[in-house]
Design a protein around this motif. Structure first.
Motif, PDB file in Angstrom:
ATOM      1  N   PHE A  59       0.820  -1.209   0.000  1.00 39.68           N
ATOM      2  CA  PHE A  59       0.000   0.000   0.000  1.00 39.68           C
ATOM      3  C   PHE A  59       0.855   1.260   0.000  1.00 39.68           C
ATOM      4  CE2 PHE A  59      -3.732   2.259   2.090  1.00 39.68           C
ATOM      5  CZ  PHE A  59      -4.614   2.001   1.067  1.00 39.68           C
ATOM      6  N   ARG A  60       2.167   1.072   0.101  1.00 36.04           N
ATOM      7  CA  ARG A  60       3.078   2.196   0.289  1.00 36.04           C
ATOM      8  C   ARG A  60       3.070   3.220  -0.837  1.00 36.04           C
ATOM      9  NH1 ARG A  60       8.337   0.237   3.120  1.00 36.04           N
ATOM     10  NH2 ARG A  60       7.188   0.274   5.043  1.00 36.04           N
ATOM     11  N   GLU A  61       2.866   2.785  -2.056  1.00 29.69           N
ATOM     12  CA  GLU A  61       2.841   3.725  -3.186  1.00 29.69           C
ATOM     13  C   GLU A  61       1.706   4.729  -3.029  1.00 29.69           C
ATOM     14  OE1 GLU A  61       2.896   1.984  -7.069  1.00 29.69           O
ATOM     15  OE2 GLU A  61       4.438   0.542  -6.493  1.00 29.69           O
ATOM     16  N   VAL A  62       0.638   4.322  -2.370  1.00 24.89           N
ATOM     17  CA  VAL A  62      -0.521   5.184  -2.182  1.00 24.89           C
ATOM     18  C   VAL A  62      -0.346   6.099  -0.970  1.00 24.89           C
ATOM     19  CG1 VAL A  62      -3.017   5.205  -1.753  1.00 24.89           C
ATOM     20  CG2 VAL A  62      -2.022   3.461  -3.228  1.00 24.89           C
ATOM     21  N   VAL A  63       0.157   5.560   0.144  1.00 22.84           N
ATOM     22  CA  VAL A  63       0.179   6.314   1.402  1.00 22.84           C
ATOM     23  C   VAL A  63       1.538   6.889   1.769  1.00 22.84           C
ATOM     24  CG1 VAL A  63      -1.733   4.986   2.326  1.00 22.84           C
ATOM     25  CG2 VAL A  63       0.582   4.291   2.864  1.00 22.84           C
ATOM     26  N   GLY A  64       2.613   6.394   1.165  1.00 27.23           N
ATOM     27  CA  GLY A  64       3.947   6.851   1.516  1.00 27.23           C
ATOM     28  C   GLY A  64       4.511   6.056   2.687  1.00 27.23           C
ATOM     29  N   LYS A  65       5.748   6.328   3.039  1.00 24.68           N
ATOM     30  CA  LYS A  65       6.443   5.566   4.080  1.00 24.68           C
ATOM     31  C   LYS A  65       6.127   6.044   5.494  1.00 24.68           C
ATOM     32  CE  LYS A  65      10.365   4.181   1.283  1.00 24.68           C
ATOM     33  NZ  LYS A  65      11.804   4.190   1.114  1.00 24.68           N
ATOM     34  N   LYS A  66       5.577   7.217   5.644  1.00 24.29           N
ATOM     35  CA  LYS A  66       5.371   7.771   6.984  1.00 24.29           C
ATOM     36  C   LYS A  66       3.938   7.674   7.476  1.00 24.29           C
ATOM     37  CE  LYS A  66       9.295  10.781   6.675  1.00 24.29           C
ATOM     38  NZ  LYS A  66       9.945  11.934   7.192  1.00 24.29           N
ATOM     39  N   SER A 122       0.857   4.830   8.363  1.00 22.95           N
ATOM     40  CA  SER A 122       0.380   3.465   8.495  1.00 22.95           C
ATOM     41  C   SER A 122      -0.887   3.337   7.657  1.00 22.95           C
ATOM     42  CB  SER A 122       0.067   3.189   9.967  1.00 22.95           C
ATOM     43  OG  SER A 122      -0.583   1.965  10.129  1.00 22.95           O
ATOM     44  N   LYS A 123      -1.075   2.201   6.995  1.00 24.01           N
ATOM     45  CA  LYS A 123      -2.233   2.083   6.104  1.00 24.01           C
ATOM     46  C   LYS A 123      -3.557   2.227   6.844  1.00 24.01           C
ATOM     47  CE  LYS A 123      -2.343  -2.947   5.998  1.00 24.01           C
ATOM     48  NZ  LYS A 123      -2.182  -4.121   5.174  1.00 24.01           N
ATOM     49  N   CYS A 124      -3.617   1.829   8.103  1.00 20.21           N
ATOM     50  CA  CYS A 124      -4.873   1.965   8.843  1.00 20.21           C
ATOM     51  C   CYS A 124      -5.153   3.414   9.240  1.00 20.21           C
ATOM     52  CB  CYS A 124      -4.880   1.056  10.071  1.00 20.21           C
ATOM     53  SG  CYS A 124      -3.628   1.464  11.276  1.00 20.21           S
ATOM     54  N   MET A 125      -4.155   4.277   9.114  1.00 18.09           N
ATOM     55  CA  MET A 125      -4.334   5.688   9.465  1.00 18.09           C
ATOM     56  C   MET A 125      -4.473   6.585   8.228  1.00 18.09           C
ATOM     57  SD  MET A 125      -4.564   5.732  12.694  1.00 18.09           S
ATOM     58  CE  MET A 125      -4.352   7.439  13.172  1.00 18.09           C
ATOM     59  N   VAL A 126      -4.668   5.974   7.073  1.00 13.21           N
ATOM     60  CA  VAL A 126      -4.882   6.747   5.847  1.00 13.21           C
ATOM     61  C   VAL A 126      -6.180   7.536   5.971  1.00 13.21           C
ATOM     62  CG1 VAL A 126      -5.404   6.540   3.382  1.00 13.21           C
ATOM     63  CG2 VAL A 126      -3.577   5.191   4.386  1.00 13.21           C
ATOM     64  N   ASN A 127      -6.137   8.796   5.577  1.00 13.00           N
ATOM     65  CA  ASN A 127      -7.305   9.671   5.651  1.00 13.00           C
ATOM     66  C   ASN A 127      -8.346   9.232   4.626  1.00 13.00           C
ATOM     67  OD1 ASN A 127      -9.141  11.866   5.337  1.00 13.00           O
ATOM     68  ND2 ASN A 127      -7.621  13.215   6.241  1.00 13.00           N
ATOM     69  N   LEU A 128      -9.541   8.995   5.124  1.00 11.17           N
ATOM     70  CA  LEU A 128     -10.653   8.605   4.264  1.00 11.17           C
ATOM     71  C   LEU A 128     -11.862   9.456   4.656  1.00 11.17           C
ATOM     72  CD1 LEU A 128     -11.654   6.570   2.111  1.00 11.17           C
ATOM     73  CD2 LEU A 128     -12.308   5.079   4.000  1.00 11.17           C
ATOM     74  N   ALA A 129     -12.227  10.371   3.790  1.00  8.50           N
ATOM     75  CA  ALA A 129     -13.360  11.268   4.033  1.00  8.50           C
ATOM     76  C   ALA A 129     -13.192  12.046   5.338  1.00  8.50           C
ATOM     77  CB  ALA A 129     -14.673  10.500   4.025  1.00  8.50           C
ATOM     78  N   GLY A 130     -11.973  12.518   5.588  1.00 13.10           N
ATOM     79  CA  GLY A 130     -11.746  13.420   6.708  1.00 13.10           C
ATOM     80  C   GLY A 130     -11.231  12.809   7.988  1.00 13.10           C
ATOM     81  N   LYS A 131     -11.117  11.484   8.066  1.00 13.91           N
ATOM     82  CA  LYS A 131     -10.552  10.874   9.271  1.00 13.91           C
ATOM     83  C   LYS A 131      -9.890   9.545   8.924  1.00 13.91           C
ATOM     84  CE  LYS A 131     -14.832   8.760  11.027  1.00 13.91           C
ATOM     85  NZ  LYS A 131     -15.726   8.713  12.172  1.00 13.91           N
ATOM     86  N   PRO A 132      -8.999   9.066   9.796  1.00 10.84           N
ATOM     87  CA  PRO A 132      -8.302   7.809   9.508  1.00 10.84           C
ATOM     88  C   PRO A 132      -9.262   6.631   9.365  1.00 10.84           C
ATOM     89  CG  PRO A 132      -7.247   8.961  11.323  1.00 10.84           C
ATOM     90  CD  PRO A 132      -8.529   9.670  11.038  1.00 10.84           C
ATOM     91  N   MET A 133      -8.925   5.708   8.463  1.00  7.68           N
ATOM     92  CA  MET A 133      -9.778   4.532   8.246  1.00  7.68           C
ATOM     93  C   MET A 133     -10.069   3.796   9.546  1.00  7.68           C
ATOM     94  SD  MET A 133      -8.776   2.623   4.685  1.00  7.68           S
ATOM     95  CE  MET A 133      -7.109   2.230   5.122  1.00  7.68           C
ATOM     96  N   LEU A 134      -9.063   3.620  10.380  1.00  5.10           N
ATOM     97  CA  LEU A 134      -9.232   2.876  11.622  1.00  5.10           C
ATOM     98  C   LEU A 134     -10.241   3.533  12.559  1.00  5.10           C
ATOM     99  CD1 LEU A 134      -8.344   0.469  13.336  1.00  5.10           C
ATOM    100  CD2 LEU A 134      -6.402   1.834  14.126  1.00  5.10           C
ATOM    101  N   SER A 135     -10.392   4.835  12.480  1.00  2.35           N
ATOM    102  CA  SER A 135     -11.329   5.526  13.374  1.00  2.35           C
ATOM    103  C   SER A 135     -12.782   5.156  13.081  1.00  2.35           C
ATOM    104  CB  SER A 135     -11.139   7.045  13.307  1.00  2.35           C
ATOM    105  OG  SER A 135     -11.528   7.539  12.056  1.00  2.35           O
TER     106      SER A 135
END
Length: 92
Positions: free
Chosen positions: A26-33, A35-48
């Motif tokens: 997933f790194r190409e999408v989110v970068g190295k810094k 975590s994939k579960c903390m990717v912003n999705l509609a204004g907040k991290p997916m995990l939230s």
């Protein structure tokens, strides 16, 4: 089949969330810094979305298994979850 009332306090249900991986595919999408579960999705991290839904259901605080970039997860959720560190990641 008995229906579950999500408004009841169902303290006997515990949830574990796996969030310790590096997310190398997933790194190409989110970068190295990030975590994939903390990717912003509609204004907040997916995990939230998961943590908030569990809270709305009045379940026990979830236990999040952390590892890679765990500080970003801990800093965001603070006392909304319990944490377990997975020291050695085995991959999927």
């Amino acid at each position: 089949m008995k229906k579950t009332n999500c408004n009841k306090n169902t303290t006997n249900i515990y949830v574990g969330i796996l969030a310790s991986g590096k997310g190398t595919r997933f790194r190409e999408v989110v970068g190295k810094k990030t975590s994939k579960c903390m990717v912003n999705l509609a204004g907040k991290p997916m995990l939230s979305y998961i943590v908030d839904t569990l809270s709305d259901m009045r379940l026990q605080k979830p236990t999040i298994v952390v590892g890679y970039l765990q500080d970003t997860i801990r800093d965001y959720f603070q006392d909304k979850a319990n944490y377990v560190v997975q020291a050695k990641r085995m991959g999927t």
